[in-house]
Scaffold this motif. Structure first.
Motif, PDB file in Angstrom:
ATOM      1  N   THR A 190      -8.497  -5.038  -2.084  1.00 37.32           N
ATOM      2  CA  THR A 190      -8.979  -3.949  -2.938  1.00 37.32           C
ATOM      3  C   THR A 190      -8.832  -2.643  -2.180  1.00 37.32           C
ATOM      4  OG1 THR A 190     -11.246  -4.296  -2.156  1.00 37.32           O
ATOM      5  CG2 THR A 190     -10.609  -5.391  -4.209  1.00 37.32           C
ATOM      6  N   PHE A 191      -8.667  -1.542  -2.927  1.00 39.39           N
ATOM      7  CA  PHE A 191      -8.410  -0.245  -2.317  1.00 39.39           C
ATOM      8  C   PHE A 191      -9.394   0.808  -2.811  1.00 39.39           C
ATOM      9  CE2 PHE A 191      -4.288  -2.407  -2.379  1.00 39.39           C
ATOM     10  CZ  PHE A 191      -3.856  -2.211  -1.073  1.00 39.39           C
ATOM     11  N   GLU A 192      -9.640   1.784  -1.924  1.00 40.36           N
ATOM     12  CA  GLU A 192     -10.383   2.978  -2.274  1.00 40.36           C
ATOM     13  C   GLU A 192      -9.698   4.166  -1.624  1.00 40.36           C
ATOM     14  OE1 GLU A 192     -14.443   2.719  -1.162  1.00 40.36           O
ATOM     15  OE2 GLU A 192     -14.902   1.032  -2.492  1.00 40.36           O
ATOM     16  N   ALA A 223       0.839  -1.188   0.000  1.00 40.53           N
ATOM     17  CA  ALA A 223       0.000   0.000   0.000  1.00 40.53           C
ATOM     18  C   ALA A 223       0.873   1.236   0.000  1.00 40.53           C
ATOM     19  CB  ALA A 223      -0.929   0.010   1.217  1.00 40.53           C
ATOM     20  N   ALA A 246      -4.792   4.667  -4.622  1.00 34.66           N
ATOM     21  CA  ALA A 246      -5.334   3.316  -4.803  1.00 34.66           C
ATOM     22  C   ALA A 246      -4.640   2.586  -5.958  1.00 34.66           C
ATOM     23  CB  ALA A 246      -6.838   3.377  -5.042  1.00 34.66           C
ATOM     24  N   SER A 258      -1.263   1.416  -4.942  1.00 35.39           N
ATOM     25  CA  SER A 258      -1.445   0.334  -3.971  1.00 35.39           C
ATOM     26  C   SER A 258      -1.840  -0.963  -4.667  1.00 35.39           C
ATOM     27  CB  SER A 258      -2.499   0.731  -2.934  1.00 35.39           C
ATOM     28  OG  SER A 258      -2.089   1.869  -2.206  1.00 35.39           O
ATOM     29  N   ASP A 259      -2.667  -0.867  -5.705  1.00 32.58           N
ATOM     30  CA  ASP A 259      -3.015  -2.065  -6.479  1.00 32.58           C
ATOM     31  C   ASP A 259      -1.765  -2.707  -7.076  1.00 32.58           C
ATOM     32  OD1 ASP A 259      -5.767  -1.998  -6.052  1.00 32.58           O
ATOM     33  OD2 ASP A 259      -6.163  -0.767  -7.817  1.00 32.58           O
ATOM     34  N   LEU A 289      -6.507   6.157   2.812  1.00 30.87           N
ATOM     35  CA  LEU A 289      -6.652   4.987   1.951  1.00 30.87           C
ATOM     36  C   LEU A 289      -7.403   3.923   2.740  1.00 30.87           C
ATOM     37  CD1 LEU A 289      -5.762   3.534  -0.731  1.00 30.87           C
ATOM     38  CD2 LEU A 289      -3.773   2.714   0.553  1.00 30.87           C
ATOM     39  N   GLU A 290      -8.316   3.244   2.075  1.00 25.85           N
ATOM     40  CA  GLU A 290      -9.040   2.147   2.703  1.00 25.85           C
ATOM     41  C   GLU A 290      -8.790   0.861   1.934  1.00 25.85           C
ATOM     42  OE1 GLU A 290     -13.111   2.746   3.593  1.00 25.85           O
ATOM     43  OE2 GLU A 290     -12.797   4.672   4.611  1.00 25.85           O
ATOM     44  N   ALA A 291      -8.639  -0.237   2.684  1.00 26.52           N
ATOM     45  CA  ALA A 291      -8.347  -1.538   2.074  1.00 26.52           C
ATOM     46  C   ALA A 291      -9.329  -2.582   2.597  1.00 26.52           C
ATOM     47  CB  ALA A 291      -6.915  -1.964   2.390  1.00 26.52           C
TER      48      ALA A 291
END
Length: 462
Positions: A105-107, A87, A111, A114-115, A95-97
Motif C-alpha cells: 500500500t502507498f501514501e 512504484a 500513490a 504506484s498502485d 512516497l511511502e510504502a
C-alpha cells in the motif's frame, strides 16, 4: 539471487529534466510488516539503459530509495524474493510504502500510479509464468496459466481509473503490452510442450507490435519482435562468429528502429550475450571500432559494456579462496556462513534452482554419487538453491527428500557471491579442498563420469 536476463516490466521513463527538491523526505521509504528480507532489488530504465540497485533492509524492516535521478520521474520495479512490486518516484517528491506479504500500500506523491504499477507487476511477473521442471512432468496446464494471467490483468485494469487522466492512456497501452508479452509466453509453452498449434494467434499478436514504442521495450514485447522480424534477422544471417554477429545485430537494429531508447535496450541485450563467449581483448576492441557510429549515440550503453568487461576479468581461479562467505539458510530457517559448513572436509557444492531444468536433471545423478560416498568422512556434498521463491524450494525438497544437506542463499549475500564468482548461469559446481580453497572452480556435473574421477583425485591427493 541469480541474475536472470528478463525484461524490466513497467519501468517507464516519464520526463527528461530533473526537478528541484520540494521536500527533505526520502523519495521512497518502505517498511515490511512481519518477516522482512535482508535486501531488495530495484530496477529502472532511463533511455533504454537499465539500472539495478540493491538496497539494504534494516533490522526494523525499513528500506530507503533516495537516488538522485537523471530524469524527473521513473517507474521502479521492486523485487523482494519472488514478489515484484512497482512504484513511481520523482526528484523532490516523497512516497511511502507498506509491504505485508505479497501486498503493498502507498501514501504520498504518485500513490495512484504506484498502485497500478504494483498490480501490473503482480499480473505479469515473469517468474509466475516460467515453466518449472515438475510442471513439465505433470503436464503443462495452459488453462491454469491463462486463468492466472486473466485474473491478474483484471486487477491491473481495475487500478487504471485512479491513474491521472493525463497518463491513463499510456498506462493502459503499457498494460495491454504486458498482457500480450505473457500471453505469447504461455502460448509458446503450450505450443511446444503440448503440441497445440498457436502459430496464427501468436503471429497476429507479434504483427501488432510497434518496435519503436516505449511500451514494447518496457513490457518485454520488443524482445519478442526481435526474434520474429525477418527483415532484421536477414541482415545478420551470414555472420558466424559471436563478435561479427553482435556487430551485425547492432547495425541492423540501428537501421530498422528509430527510437533511440529501444535501440539502447537491444544493444545492451546483444552485447551481454556476446560476453558469454569470452572474446579476446583484440576482438573486443575490433568490435568497438566496428560499432563506433552506433555507440557514439549510445554512450551509456558503451560505458556499461566496458564496465562489464572489466568486471569479467576479475576471475576467481583454482587455488583461490572463496571471494565472499555468503549466508545460506537451511530448510528450518537456520542461517549459516557457507564456510562454517565445510568441517575441514573436501566439499562438492551444487548450485541449482527449481526453475532450472538442467539443474533438476542432475539431481538423480548427484543422489547416486552421494550414496556411493556414504560413510566417507573425508567428503561432504552441499546443494544451494538460487531460488527466490522459498516455498517452491521447500516443496521440491519435500517431494525429493534428498539425503544430503540442502540450503538456500540469503538473497543479499548470495547475490554478492554469485557476482564475485561471475556465475552467469546454473547449474554450477565447485570442488573445495580441506584448506577452504578451490580445487576446481568449474567442477564437472554429476551426470558426467569424470566427476567421480575428479573427486577421487582430490581425496587421494590429501
Amino acid at each position: 539471487m541469480l541474475k536472470r536476463i528478463v525484461p524490466l516490466f513497467a519501468v517507464a521513463l516519464m520526463a527528461a529534466s530533473c526537478g528541484k527538491s520540494k521536500t527533505d523526505a526520502p523519495m521512497l521509504k518502505g517498511h515490511f510488516e512481519g518477516e522482512a528480507p535482508s535486501s531488495i532489488t530495484v530496477y529502472y530504465d532511463v533511455d533504454g539503459v537499465s539500472t539495478v540497485e540493491e538496497i539494504d533492509v534494516d533490522s526494523t524492516g525499513t528500506f530507503i530509495f533516495n537516488t538522485e535521478l537523471p530524469v524527473e520521474k521513473v517507474d521502479l520495479a521492486i523485487a523482494s524474493g519472488a514478489d515484484v512490486f512497482g512504484a513511481r518516484v520523482a526528484n523532490g517528491e516523497a512516497l511511502e510504502a507498506t509491504i505485508n506479504g505479497d501486498k503493498i500500500t502507498f501514501e504520498g506523491d504518485n500513490a495512484a500510479v504506484s498502485d497500478f504499477l504494483s498490480a501490473y507487476h503482480s499480473a505479469y511477473n515473469y517468474m509466475k509464468f516460467k515453466v518449472k521442471p515438475d510442471q513439465i512432468e505433470a503436464g503443462y496446464d495452459f488453462n491454469a496459466f491463462k486463468n492466472m494471467l486473466d485474473e491478474g490483468a483484471d486487477k491491473a485494469r481495475a487500478a487504471l481509473p485512479s491513474v491521472p487522466a493525463s497518463e491513463r492512456d499510456y498506462y493502459t497501452s503499457l498494460n495491454n503490452a504486458g498482457y500480450d508479452y505473457v500471453l505469447l509466453s504461455i502460448l509458446s509453452s503450450d505450443h511446444y510442450l503440448n503440441k497445440n498449434d498457436h502459430t496464427a494467434e501468436m503471429n497476429e499478436i507479434v504483427s501488432k507490435i510497434d518496435p519503436n514504442s516505449d511500451e514494447a521495450r518496457l513490457s518485454g514485447l520488443l524482445s519478442m519482435w526481435v526474434r520474429s522480424d525477418s527483415a532484421l534477422n536477414a541482415k545478420m544471417i551470414s555472420m558466424k562468429d559471436s563478435i561479427g554477429f553482435t556487430a551485425a545485430q547492432i547495425k541492423a537494429i540501428d537501421e530498422v528502429l528509430t527510437n533511440q531508447a529501444n535501440k539502447n535496450n537491444l544493444y545492451s541485450m546483444a552485447t551481454s550475450m556476446m560476453l558469454f563467449y569470452n572474446p579476446s581483448d583484440e576482438e573486443i576492441e575490433k568490435f568497438f571500432a566496428t560499432v563506433k557510429p552506433q555507440f557514439d549515440k549510445a554512450p551509456a550503453v558503451e560505458a556499461q559494456l566496458r564496465q562489464q568487461i572489466a568486471e569479467s576479468k576479475k576471475v576467481v581461479a583454482d587455488g583461490d579462496v572463496l571471494p565472499s562467505d555468503p549466508i545460506v539458510i537451511s530448510p528450518d530457517g537456520t542461517k549459516h556462513n557457507l564456510t562454517s559448513l565445510f568441517d575441514g572436509k573436501i566439499v562438492y557444492i551444487d548450485l541449482w534452482a527449481t526453475w532450472c531444468g538442467p539443474c533438476c536433471r542432475e539431481i538423480p545423478f548427484l543422489e547416486k554419487i552421494v550414496e556411493q560416498y556414504k560413510g566417507n568422512d573425508n567428503v561432504k556434498f552441499i546443494s544451494i538453491s538460487c531460488d527466490q521463491d522459498k516455498e517452491a524450494w521447500l516443496k521440491k525438497l519435500a517431494k525429493d527428500n534428498p539425503s544430503w544437506p540442502q540450503y538456500i542463499f540469503d538473497e543479499k549475500s548470495g547475490n554478492q557471491f554469485m557476482k564475485a564468482m561471475h556465475a552467469n548461469g546454473i547449474p554450477r559446481f565447485f570442488l573445495i579442498g580441506r584448506d577452504g580453497k578451490f580445487i576446481l572452480v568449474n567442477a564437472t556435473r554429476p551426470s558426467d563420469p569424470k566427476m567421480v574421477e575428479e573427486l577421487n583425485a582430490a581425496l587421494n591427493a590429501e
